[in-house]
Design a protein around this motif. Structure first.
Motif, mmCIF file in Angstrom:
data_model
loop_
_atom_site.group_PDB
_atom_site.id
_atom_site.type_symbol
_atom_site.label_atom_id
_atom_site.label_comp_id
_atom_site.label_asym_id
_atom_site.label_seq_id
_atom_site.Cartn_x
_atom_site.Cartn_y
_atom_site.Cartn_z
ATOM 1 N N HIS A 1 -6.549 8.676 -1.118
ATOM 2 C CA HIS A 1 -5.509 7.909 -0.506
ATOM 3 C C HIS A 1 -5.784 8.120 1.226
ATOM 4 N N LYS A 2 -6.998 8.922 1.624
ATOM 5 C CA LYS A 2 -7.578 8.808 3.076
ATOM 6 C C LYS A 2 -8.411 7.599 3.158
ATOM 7 N N GLY A 3 -8.263 7.104 4.383
ATOM 8 C CA GLY A 3 -9.188 6.372 4.617
ATOM 9 C C GLY A 3 -8.556 4.603 5.005
ATOM 10 N N LYS A 4 -9.695 3.903 4.723
ATOM 11 C CA LYS A 4 -9.182 2.433 5.021
ATOM 12 C C LYS A 4 -9.602 1.499 3.682
ATOM 13 N N LEU A 5 -8.409 0.780 3.431
ATOM 14 C CA LEU A 5 -8.556 -0.392 2.422
ATOM 15 C C LEU A 5 -9.488 -1.261 3.048
ATOM 16 N N GLY A 6 -10.500 -1.702 2.268
ATOM 17 C CA GLY A 6 -11.547 -2.487 2.468
ATOM 18 C C GLY A 6 -12.878 -1.662 2.829
ATOM 19 N N ALA A 7 -12.680 -0.453 2.978
ATOM 20 C CA ALA A 7 -13.944 0.267 3.269
ATOM 21 C C ALA A 7 -13.864 1.675 2.014
ATOM 22 N N THR A 8 -13.233 2.754 2.285
ATOM 23 C CA THR A 8 -13.287 3.840 1.524
ATOM 24 C C THR A 8 -12.466 4.012 0.410
ATOM 25 N N VAL A 9 -11.155 3.262 0.490
ATOM 26 C CA VAL A 9 -10.237 2.988 -0.217
ATOM 27 C C VAL A 9 -9.945 1.809 -1.144
ATOM 28 N N SER A 10 -10.019 1.891 -2.563
ATOM 29 C CA SER A 10 -9.912 0.694 -3.199
ATOM 30 C C SER A 10 -8.561 0.101 -3.370
ATOM 31 N N PRO A 11 -8.500 -1.112 -3.569
ATOM 32 C CA PRO A 11 -6.913 -1.808 -3.854
ATOM 33 C C PRO A 11 -6.039 -0.993 -4.798
ATOM 34 N N GLU A 12 -6.699 -0.600 -5.755
ATOM 35 C CA GLU A 12 -6.014 0.195 -6.834
ATOM 36 C C GLU A 12 -5.262 1.363 -6.349
ATOM 37 N N GLU A 13 -6.237 2.239 -5.513
ATOM 38 C CA GLU A 13 -5.898 3.554 -5.106
ATOM 39 C C GLU A 13 -5.026 3.292 -3.897
ATOM 40 N N GLY A 14 -5.153 2.235 -3.222
ATOM 41 C CA GLY A 14 -4.054 1.793 -2.190
ATOM 42 C C GLY A 14 -2.567 1.386 -2.808
ATOM 43 N N LYS A 15 -2.589 0.905 -3.915
ATOM 44 C CA LYS A 15 -1.562 0.695 -4.483
ATOM 45 C C LYS A 15 -0.715 1.814 -5.128
ATOM 46 N N ALA A 16 -1.676 2.770 -5.763
ATOM 47 C CA ALA A 16 -1.145 4.084 -5.886
ATOM 48 C C ALA A 16 -0.521 4.828 -4.802
ATOM 49 N N ALA A 17 -1.101 4.801 -3.784
ATOM 50 C CA ALA A 17 -0.820 5.332 -2.351
ATOM 51 C C ALA A 17 0.640 4.735 -1.836
ATOM 52 N N ALA A 18 0.745 3.491 -1.911
ATOM 53 C CA ALA A 18 2.139 3.009 -1.725
ATOM 54 C C ALA A 18 3.131 3.393 -2.491
ATOM 55 N N ARG A 19 2.871 3.350 -3.874
ATOM 56 C CA ARG A 19 3.825 4.207 -4.923
ATOM 57 C C ARG A 19 4.463 5.575 -4.501
ATOM 58 N N ASN A 20 3.229 6.334 -3.979
ATOM 59 C CA ASN A 20 3.487 7.780 -3.782
ATOM 60 C C ASN A 20 4.606 7.354 -2.318
ATOM 61 N N CYS A 21 4.286 6.695 -1.383
ATOM 62 C CA CYS A 21 5.100 6.520 -0.305
ATOM 63 C C CYS A 21 6.588 6.257 -0.784
ATOM 64 N N ALA A 22 6.736 5.189 -1.842
ATOM 65 C CA ALA A 22 8.177 4.965 -2.221
ATOM 66 C C ALA A 22 8.899 6.115 -3.035
ATOM 67 N N ILE A 23 7.946 6.863 -3.625
ATOM 68 C CA ILE A 23 8.676 8.253 -4.187
ATOM 69 C C ILE A 23 9.132 9.066 -3.110
ATOM 70 N N ASN A 24 8.414 9.035 -2.032
ATOM 71 C CA ASN A 24 8.780 9.891 -0.989
ATOM 72 C C ASN A 24 9.844 9.566 0.047
ATOM 73 N N LEU A 25 10.209 8.070 -0.046
ATOM 74 C CA LEU A 25 11.183 7.470 0.599
ATOM 75 C C LEU A 25 12.551 7.945 -0.304
ATOM 76 N N LEU A 26 12.307 7.933 -1.671
ATOM 77 C CA LEU A 26 13.488 8.517 -2.254
ATOM 78 C C LEU A 26 13.780 9.808 -2.203
ATOM 79 N N ALA A 27 12.615 10.545 -1.953
ATOM 80 C CA ALA A 27 13.013 12.093 -1.824
ATOM 81 C C ALA A 27 13.850 12.105 -0.680
ATOM 82 N N GLN A 28 13.494 11.489 0.368
ATOM 83 C CA GLN A 28 14.363 11.456 1.918
ATOM 84 C C GLN A 28 15.662 11.038 1.479
ATOM 85 N N ALA A 29 15.656 9.862 0.905
ATOM 86 C CA ALA A 29 16.963 9.454 0.586
ATOM 87 C C ALA A 29 18.150 10.457 0.033
ATOM 88 N N LYS A 30 17.484 11.121 -1.166
ATOM 89 C CA LYS A 30 18.022 12.316 -1.763
ATOM 90 C C LYS A 30 18.511 13.237 -0.828
#
Length: 157
Positions: A53-82
């Motif tokens: 989950h480090k680096g750039k989409l279109g270079a070192t990060v695949s679209p699938e890894e990017g989507k998983a990274a975005a999912r992690n972000c949403a989980i962290n948003l809910l942690a902050q909300a809680k």
């Protein structure tokens, strides 16, 4: 246990400890009936940024890894909300998500990456998770994270 916590448990999601800010800002602010969450990086449950989950989409990060990274972000948003609300059932709805994708200039599949965050929000909150959103490709993100997502929630008193 709140209904949203029960739903997260069904999904096999354990919210991490809400991350501390990396600079001079607050992780969340409440004004009126709105909860605004500062941008959350794609940190894993261990509070660390995984190599995939480090680096750039279109270079070192695949679209699938990017989507998983975005999912992690949403989980962290809910942690902050809680952390801000004490009870996730105070969320009346997710109003907006804003996504920042660390991408090469020619990477055009930004929306698919951001779907990782949007899909998680709907999985966790049901219809209350449907939201407006923006998705923007950027040159860099803190800690060389692939994705960062911010949120706005309507809350009940």
């Amino acid at each position: 246990m709140s209904q949203i916590d029960a739903r997260l448990k069904e999904l096999g999601i354990v919210l991490p400890v809400a991350a501390a800010p990396l600079a001079n800002y607050v992780p969340a602010a409440i004004t009126g009936n709105l909860l605004i969450i500062s941008g959350q990086l794609c940190l894993g449950a261990d509070g660390k940024l995984a190599d995939q989950h480090k680096g750039k989409l279109g270079a070192t990060v695949s679209p699938e890894e990017g989507k998983a990274a975005a999912r992690n972000c949403a989980i962290n948003l809910l942690a902050q909300a809680k952390a801000a609300l004490g009870n996730l059932d105070r969320i009346a709805r997710c109003v907006r998500l804003g996504g920042f994708i660390n991408a090469t200039p020619d990477f055009a599949a930004l929306a698919g990456v951001m779907n990782g965050a949007s899909d998680l929000m709907v999985e966790a909150l049901g219809d209350k998770g449907r939201h407006a959103r923006s998705t923007i490709g950027v040159a860099e993100l803190p800690l060389d994270a692939a994705v960062e997502v911010e949120a706005m929630f309507e809350i009940e008193a």
